[in-house]
Write a protein that holds these residues in place. Structure first.
Motif, mmCIF file in Angstrom:
data_model
loop_
_atom_site.group_PDB
_atom_site.id
_atom_site.type_symbol
_atom_site.label_atom_id
_atom_site.label_comp_id
_atom_site.label_asym_id
_atom_site.label_seq_id
_atom_site.Cartn_x
_atom_site.Cartn_y
_atom_site.Cartn_z
ATOM 1 N N ILE A 92 0.867 -1.175 0.000
ATOM 2 C CA ILE A 92 0.000 0.000 0.000
ATOM 3 C C ILE A 92 0.903 1.224 0.000
ATOM 4 N N ASN A 93 0.884 1.977 -1.088
ATOM 5 C CA ASN A 93 1.691 3.194 -1.195
ATOM 6 C C ASN A 93 0.873 4.367 -0.671
ATOM 7 N N ASN A 94 1.083 4.673 0.593
ATOM 8 C CA ASN A 94 0.258 5.657 1.286
ATOM 9 C C ASN A 94 0.965 6.988 1.518
ATOM 10 N N VAL A 95 2.290 6.996 1.556
ATOM 11 C CA VAL A 95 3.024 8.217 1.906
ATOM 12 C C VAL A 95 2.794 9.302 0.857
ATOM 13 N N GLY A 96 2.634 10.512 1.332
ATOM 14 C CA GLY A 96 2.528 11.656 0.434
ATOM 15 C C GLY A 96 2.438 12.939 1.228
ATOM 16 N N ASP A 97 3.513 13.710 1.262
ATOM 17 C CA ASP A 97 3.482 14.991 1.954
ATOM 18 C C ASP A 97 2.750 16.020 1.091
ATOM 19 N N PHE A 98 2.304 17.093 1.731
ATOM 20 C CA PHE A 98 1.676 18.166 0.976
ATOM 21 C C PHE A 98 2.063 19.508 1.584
ATOM 22 N N ASP A 99 1.839 20.560 0.818
ATOM 23 C CA ASP A 99 2.134 21.908 1.277
ATOM 24 C C ASP A 99 0.980 22.786 0.823
ATOM 25 N N ALA A 100 0.083 23.092 1.735
ATOM 26 C CA ALA A 100 -1.166 23.772 1.393
ATOM 27 C C ALA A 100 -0.984 25.293 1.326
ATOM 28 N N ARG A 101 -0.070 25.711 0.464
ATOM 29 C CA ARG A 101 0.126 27.133 0.208
ATOM 30 C C ARG A 101 -0.001 27.394 -1.291
ATOM 31 N N HIS A 102 -0.112 28.678 -1.639
ATOM 32 C CA HIS A 102 -0.123 29.073 -3.043
ATOM 33 C C HIS A 102 1.193 28.633 -3.677
ATOM 34 N N TRP A 103 1.114 28.179 -4.919
ATOM 35 C CA TRP A 103 2.293 27.579 -5.549
ATOM 36 C C TRP A 103 3.490 28.521 -5.608
ATOM 37 N N THR A 104 3.237 29.845 -5.667
ATOM 38 C CA THR A 104 4.351 30.795 -5.735
ATOM 39 C C THR A 104 5.019 31.000 -4.381
ATOM 40 N N LYS A 105 4.382 30.549 -3.307
ATOM 41 C CA LYS A 105 4.913 30.747 -1.962
ATOM 42 C C LYS A 105 5.660 29.515 -1.442
ATOM 43 N N ILE A 106 5.634 28.441 -2.197
ATOM 44 C CA ILE A 106 6.240 27.188 -1.737
ATOM 45 C C ILE A 106 7.721 27.148 -2.127
ATOM 46 N N GLU A 107 8.584 27.022 -1.131
ATOM 47 C CA GLU A 107 10.014 26.947 -1.424
ATOM 48 C C GLU A 107 10.313 25.700 -2.268
ATOM 49 N N TRP A 108 11.362 25.794 -3.058
ATOM 50 C CA TRP A 108 11.664 24.698 -3.984
ATOM 51 C C TRP A 108 11.942 23.393 -3.251
ATOM 52 N N GLU A 109 12.563 23.468 -2.082
ATOM 53 C CA GLU A 109 12.814 22.254 -1.310
ATOM 54 C C GLU A 109 11.508 21.552 -0.947
ATOM 55 N N SER A 110 10.491 22.338 -0.609
ATOM 56 C CA SER A 110 9.192 21.748 -0.282
ATOM 57 C C SER A 110 8.510 21.186 -1.526
ATOM 58 N N TRP A 111 8.617 21.881 -2.657
ATOM 59 C CA TRP A 111 8.111 21.339 -3.918
ATOM 60 C C TRP A 111 8.684 19.943 -4.153
ATOM 61 N N ARG A 112 9.993 19.839 -4.043
ATOM 62 C CA ARG A 112 10.655 18.562 -4.297
ATOM 63 C C ARG A 112 10.205 17.498 -3.298
#
Length: 245
Positions: A92-112
């Motif tokens: 079961i592939n359950n892992v998945g982080d998210f970042d509930a901010r506007h796409w322009t506010k998300i640091e690249w490290e968090s995108w990755r």
């Protein structure tokens, strides 16, 4: 039809199963007789508690720590499970982080991080599990998607998560086609929001988020022998939500 398939003698690995949805899915799989591996990255104490609860079901349970975005870590995780419980039959592939901010506010490290945990982790774990499944002629992979990803949901908030979950559903279809003659099925379950959400659910379909049982029901169906001819499918667990409304 019973929602408790007989998984006696099988080995199941659920990524991100120390807490929340992953934990609930793992315990329901343990209820079906499978020996289980509780994966965690940082939540080692919670993973041990989940494993202890699984053992109360009369099955073997181990904990395995790994960064599922690292191919070497993934390989070591599977080697540990295989040495303790045997080859993985259910993933079961359950892992998945998210970042509930506007796409322009998300640091690249968090995108990755969002894309790598959600999409690359699914690919790496599946790629590692499939050879043994194909060799044995039986295997079940269930990927956790997101309810609107099959519609190419493109909201500017939390956007990398939606991109990654769309990739998960594309991967599900591809892997199903690639294993269609090997006794393996690859499917997806895609909740909108689950009962552990901190959101206001009053406007949700039926006035609530999905329960853990709502998510478990199609997952257990996909693991059953009744679903041996069902592969490459996705079930949205959203109460009938229409995102365009």
């Amino acid at each position: 039809m019973s929602l408790s398939p007989d998984l006696s003698g099988r080995t199941a690995l659920v990524t991100g199963s120390a807490k929340r949805v992953g934990r609930e899915l793992l315990l329901r799989i343990a209820n079906c007789g499978a020996n289980v591996a509780v994966h965690y990255n940082e939540s080692d104490a919670a993973a041990e508690a989940t494993a202890a609860e699984a053992r109360e079901r009369g099955v073997d349970a181990v904990t395995v720590g790994a960064d599922i975005t690292d191919p070497d870590d993934v390989d070591s995780m599977f080697e540990a499970v295989e040495s303790e419980l045997g080859p993985v039959d259910v993933l079961i592939n359950n892992v998945g982080d998210f970042d509930a901010r506007h796409w322009t506010k998300i640091e690249w490290e968090s995108w990755r991080n969002v894309v790598e945990t959600t999409f690359y982790g699914t690919v790496l774990c599946s790629r590692r599990a499939l050879p043994a499944m194909c060799e044995s002629g039986w295997g079940r992979i269930v990927n956790v998607g997101f309810a609107d990803s099959d519609r190419m949901h493109a909201h500017p908030v939390n956007f990398p998560y939606f991109v990654a979950k769309t990739g998960v559903l594309m991967f599900t279809r591809m892997a199903a086609a690639d294993t269609q003659d090997d006794g393996v099925t690859v499917n997806a379950v895609s909740p909108f929001a689950v009962e552990n959400t901190v959101s206001d659910v009053s406007s949700f379909p039926r006035g609530r988020a999905a329960s853990f049982d709502d998510v478990a029901a199609p997952t257990l169906f996909f693991l059953s022998d009744a679903a041996e001819y069902v592969s490459g499918e996705n079930v949205a667990i959203d109460g009938g939500r229409l995102p365009e409304r």
